[in-house]
Design an enzyme around this catalytic site. Structure first.
Site, PDB file in Angstrom:
ATOM      1  N   CYS A  36      30.080  52.852  25.828  1.00  0.00           N
ATOM      2  CA  CYS A  36      29.961  51.836  24.638  1.00  0.00           C
ATOM      3  C   CYS A  36      31.119  52.429  23.565  1.00  0.00           C
ATOM      4  CB  CYS A  36      28.638  52.111  23.818  1.00  0.00           C
ATOM      5  SG  CYS A  36      27.199  51.858  25.051  1.00  0.00           S
TER       6      CYS A  36
ATOM      7  N   TRP B 234      27.601  48.664  25.898  1.00  0.00           N
ATOM      8  CA  TRP B 234      27.614  48.043  27.096  1.00  0.00           C
ATOM      9  C   TRP B 234      26.518  48.532  27.727  1.00  0.00           C
ATOM     10  CZ3 TRP B 234      28.119  50.001  32.250  1.00  0.00           C
ATOM     11  CH2 TRP B 234      28.257  49.269  33.240  1.00  0.00           C
TER      12      TRP B 234
ATOM     13  N   ASN C 237      27.133  57.170  23.807  1.00  0.00           N
ATOM     14  CA  ASN C 237      27.990  56.421  24.612  1.00  0.00           C
ATOM     15  C   ASN C 237      27.606  57.413  26.143  1.00  0.00           C
ATOM     16  OD1 ASN C 237      30.055  55.585  26.533  1.00  0.00           O
ATOM     17  ND2 ASN C 237      31.664  56.975  25.324  1.00  0.00           N
TER      18      ASN C 237
ATOM     19  N   GLU D   2      43.596  42.240  44.810  1.00  0.00           N
ATOM     20  CA  GLU D   2      43.393  42.197  43.380  1.00  0.00           C
ATOM     21  C   GLU D   2      43.403  40.684  42.615  1.00  0.00           C
ATOM     22  OE1 GLU D   2      43.389  43.780  40.726  1.00  0.00           O
ATOM     23  OE2 GLU D   2      44.387  42.843  39.299  1.00  0.00           O
TER      24      GLU D   2
ATOM     25  N   LYS E 129      40.560  39.523  40.357  1.00  0.00           N
ATOM     26  CA  LYS E 129      40.700  38.671  38.934  1.00  0.00           C
ATOM     27  C   LYS E 129      39.985  37.393  38.826  1.00  0.00           C
ATOM     28  CE  LYS E 129      42.469  40.899  36.951  1.00  0.00           C
ATOM     29  NZ  LYS E 129      42.731  42.213  37.292  1.00  0.00           N
TER      30      LYS E 129
ATOM     31  N   GLU F 225      36.203  38.362  38.431  1.00  0.00           N
ATOM     32  CA  GLU F 225      35.498  38.759  37.072  1.00  0.00           C
ATOM     33  C   GLU F 225      35.804  37.858  35.978  1.00  0.00           C
ATOM     34  OE1 GLU F 225      37.728  42.484  36.359  1.00  0.00           O
ATOM     35  OE2 GLU F 225      39.607  41.781  36.706  1.00  0.00           O
TER      36      GLU F 225
ATOM     37  N   HIS G 206      37.782  38.674  62.205  1.00  0.00           N
ATOM     38  CA  HIS G 206      36.621  39.488  62.544  1.00  0.00           C
ATOM     39  C   HIS G 206      35.474  39.457  61.524  1.00  0.00           C
ATOM     40  CE1 HIS G 206      39.165  41.757  65.379  1.00  0.00           C
ATOM     41  NE2 HIS G 206      39.916  42.026  64.531  1.00  0.00           N
TER      42      HIS G 206
HETATM   43  C1  G6P Z   1      37.283  48.424  34.247  1.00  0.00           C
HETATM   44  C2  G6P Z   1      38.131  47.054  34.069  1.00  0.00           C
HETATM   45  C3  G6P Z   1      39.234  46.810  35.113  1.00  0.00           C
HETATM   46  C4  G6P Z   1      39.992  48.125  35.360  1.00  0.00           C
HETATM   47  C5  G6P Z   1      38.902  49.296  35.780  1.00  0.00           C
HETATM   48  C6  G6P Z   1      39.688  50.584  35.744  1.00  0.00           C
HETATM   49  O1  G6P Z   1      36.456  47.817  35.515  1.00  0.00           O
HETATM   50  O2  G6P Z   1      37.453  45.904  33.697  1.00  0.00           O
HETATM   51  O3  G6P Z   1      40.148  45.960  34.474  1.00  0.00           O
HETATM   52  O4  G6P Z   1      41.035  47.950  36.311  1.00  0.00           O
HETATM   53  O5  G6P Z   1      37.979  49.527  34.471  1.00  0.00           O
HETATM   54  O6  G6P Z   1      39.989  50.882  34.497  1.00  0.00           O
HETATM   55  P1  G6P Z   1      41.073  51.986  34.239  1.00  0.00           P
HETATM   56  O7  G6P Z   1      41.359  52.194  32.552  1.00  0.00           O
HETATM   57  O8  G6P Z   1      40.948  53.316  34.587  1.00  0.00           O
HETATM   58  O9  G6P Z   1      42.408  51.551  34.931  1.00  0.00           O
END
Ligand code: G6P
Length: 606
Positions: free
Chosen positions: A2, A74, A98, A478, A482, A485, A501
């Site tokens: 948070c 969060w 947090n 990736e 994307k 998410e 497989h």
């Molecule tokens: C979260 C974000 C991602 C990010 C990941 C790692 O899950 O939503 O977009 O890739 O954290 O974060 P960092 O700041 O360590 O790259």
């Protein structure tokens, strides 16, 4: 996980805290709240939902006071309701927190047996009760803190406001970030320097296990055992200006379009634009680096997976890529003279920070590849290389990812050069290929109308597969991340050769398959996998270059032709179409691309 803010000022505290919470929204945004002291007594406002909901509550019911604490949440323990929103109050004590108090259940049991009633389902509330009871028993606030801290287990940061104590905030940090801001007759506490940037640039970063007594006139810091300690004051370089979206609909769209610049600036961090020569950052500049271990989470992990190909093939250095959250749970065997690279946009992901510490304990020197200069990971590493993507606000990482890829590729070329693994002509060719990327990325972004019909099709799908081989495999991963998410559509990234497989069983005319296939050394094999998809009625979206399109375009339902580049740098360019497709599919579905449900930009819980 948070965002936290605390202020001791002589101005109205609520608007200052609201502004700080907006800067902290990247850390979580499912509920928010603030508490202040009004005539010495605690008063608070809370709301479920994004900061805007709290703002509406404050508009309707303003909150006076010049001392206060605020929080954007969060959820970990307890759903994101108003009752679970921070600050949590017990008697005279209000707390914003947090991280996770790992032994909260045991503490709660003891407190309940002593007759305490709980108002929330959070782990945080135990801290408020423990402090309140210690104070009620006659302890001064700092004595209460010294007594309570040893009872708490976990990785956390919290700030405390106490009824009747107009000039006092108590702050504690164990693993989760927390910093103190020093003003002129004012004092602040925040999860990061960005939150406090408009208030002050004079920052004291608390270290692991520290707790602090913060007053307008000065701050005292103590270690876990209660011994006083001095922590240096630093001047933060972070700007107080709030960065806007410009003419874009979302930060994510803006950040996708920032990529030519992000790539160019990051390149200059490794390759001197004047001389064209590279400087390797410490500790990667050591003569006998025996192995590179990349530690990362989320999108940064996929940058690491791509880097492995580069470090192995361009520099001949063994490389392993570790999910930060798993790394400490194995008995990893790491060699002498090994270097770990902790990759993180935020520099605050707790899993990556813990993995960094573990790698250090295993004798590795650590390089931080981060986008936020004063982050915890940057401060704890032996050396730092900054990606120069600029602040990234969209929860789904875009420009930080391509900046990480650019830095990795440039580093691998530089390592290949100093180790004599790459012939001089190849070093020059690869540097030219990298230098040309901002222009190529600009061409992809300029011509983005063609993505709309494909994004429409994706937005209607229930499942989507992404396939790639070799350097394109992490881009497939990736792409799937994307899409899921920000659109909540189920998507899987697969190594194209693995499709047979298992995932091939999913393919029918309802499952779009995005194939990432520049015409590189793996192209023929990926082409065969594409034929296998077509033979089962699957719909193919092919991302390739003019040569690839000429060879395969007929066999695909959609072909996106990207500029031809040296296959070695192709992942950096091919990241763009997968980002654009996910973004446009989110717009099509009407989901919030910048703040998708359940996620946070920086994850500071394990
Ligand atoms: C979260 C974000 C991602 C990010 C990941 C790692 O899950 O939503 O977009 O890739 O954290 O974060 P960092 O700041 O360590 O790259």
């Amino acid at each position: 996980m948070c965002g936290i803010i605390g202020v001791l000022t002589d101005r109205p505290a609520a608007p200052l805290m609201l502004d700080a919470l907006k800067r902290l929204e990247y850390r979580g945004y499912d509920s928010a709240g603030i508490a202040t002291l009004v005539n010495g007594g605690l008063d608070r406002r809370r709301a479920a939902g994004k900061i805007a909901a709290l703002e509406a509550v404050l508009d309707a019911h303003p909150l006076a006071g010049v001392s206060g604490i605020g929080h954007t949440r969060w959820a970990t323990h307890g759903p994101p309701t108003e009752a679970n929103a921070h600050p949590h109050v017990a008697g005279r004590v209000a707390v914003v927190h947090n991280g996770i108090i790992e032994n909260h259940a045991a503490l709660k049991e003891v407190l309940i047996a002593e007759g305490v009633r709980f108002d929330s389902a959070t782990d945080t509330e135990v801290v408020a009760h423990l402090l309140d009871r210690a104070i009620a028993a006659g302890r001064r606030p700092e004595e209460a803190m010294a007594a309570v801290m040893p009872r708490l287990r976990g990785a956390f940061a919290f700030v405390v406001l106490i009824e009747g104590e107009e000039d006092l905030l108590l702050a504690a940090r164990r693993a989760s970030p927390l910093a103190i801001g020093l003003g002129e007759g004012e004092a602040f506490v925040g999860s990061d320097a960005t939150a406090m940037a408009p208030l002050t640039r004079r920052i004291i970063y608390l270290e692991d296990g520290d707790w602090a007594v913060v007053r307008r006139t000065g701050t005292s810091v103590f270690q876990e055992d209660g011994a006083p300690v001095k922590r240096p004051e630093r001047v933060s370089s972070i700007s107080g200006a709030l960065i806007g979206k410009g003419n874009y609909r979302h930060f994510m769209e803006k950040e996708i379009h920032d990529q030519p610049e992000a790539i160019a600036h990051t390149l200059h961090a490794v390759i001197d634009p004047g001389t064209g020569t590279s400087t390797l950052p410490s500790p990667l500049d050591a003569p006998n680096v025996s192995k590179i271990t990349v530690l990362a989470a989320g999108t940064s992990y996929y940058a690491g997976l791509t880097a492995r190909y580069w470090f192995e093939s361009l520099a001949g250095v063994p490389c392993e890529v570790e999910l930060a959250s798993e790394f400490r749970d194995r008995d990893a065997v790491l060699p002498k003279d090994g270097v770990a690279i902790a990759v993180s946009q935020s520099g605050e992901s707790l899993d990556t920070l813990m993995a960094l510490r573990h790698a250090k304990a295993l004798g590795q020197k650590v390089l931080a590849l981060v986008n936020v200069p004063e982050s915890t990971i940057a401060r704890e590493a032996d050396g730092v290389l900054l990606t120069r993507a600029g602040p990234e606000f969209g929860v789904a990482s875009t420009k930080a990812f391509t900046a990480q890829l650019t830095a990795f590729c440039a580093l691998a070329v530089a390592l290949g050069e100093v180790r004599g693994h790459l012939p001089a002509a190849r070093v020059t060719a690869l540097r030219e290929a990298l230098a040309a990327l901002p222009a190529r990325a600009g061409e992809v972004l300029h011509d983005d109308d063609r993505f709309h019909p494909i994004a429409q099709e994706l937005s209607r799908a229930r499942d989507v597969l992404y396939l790639g081989r070799g350097l394109s495999y992490p881009i497939a991963l990736e792409g799937a991340l994307k899409l899921k998410e920000i659109t909540y559509i189920h998507a899987e990234g697969y190594a194209a050769g693995e499709m047979k497989h298992g995932p091939i069983a999913l393919i029918d005319e309802h499952v779009p398959v995005v194939i990432v296939a520049p015409s590189d050394g793996w192209f023929e094999k990926t082409a065969s996998n594409m034929a296998e998809v077509r033979a089962r009625g699957g719909r193919v979206i092919l991302l390739t270059d003019p040569d690839g399109a000429a060879r395969l375009g007929e066999g695909a339902d959609h072909v996106v032709v990207l500029p031809a580049v040296d296959p070695v740098v192709s992942p950096i360019l091919y990241a763009l179409p997968v980002q654009i497709l996910a973004y446009l599919a989110a717009v099509e579905k009407g989901t919030d691309a910048d703040q998708p449900r359940n996620l946070a930009k920086s994850v500071t819980v394990e």
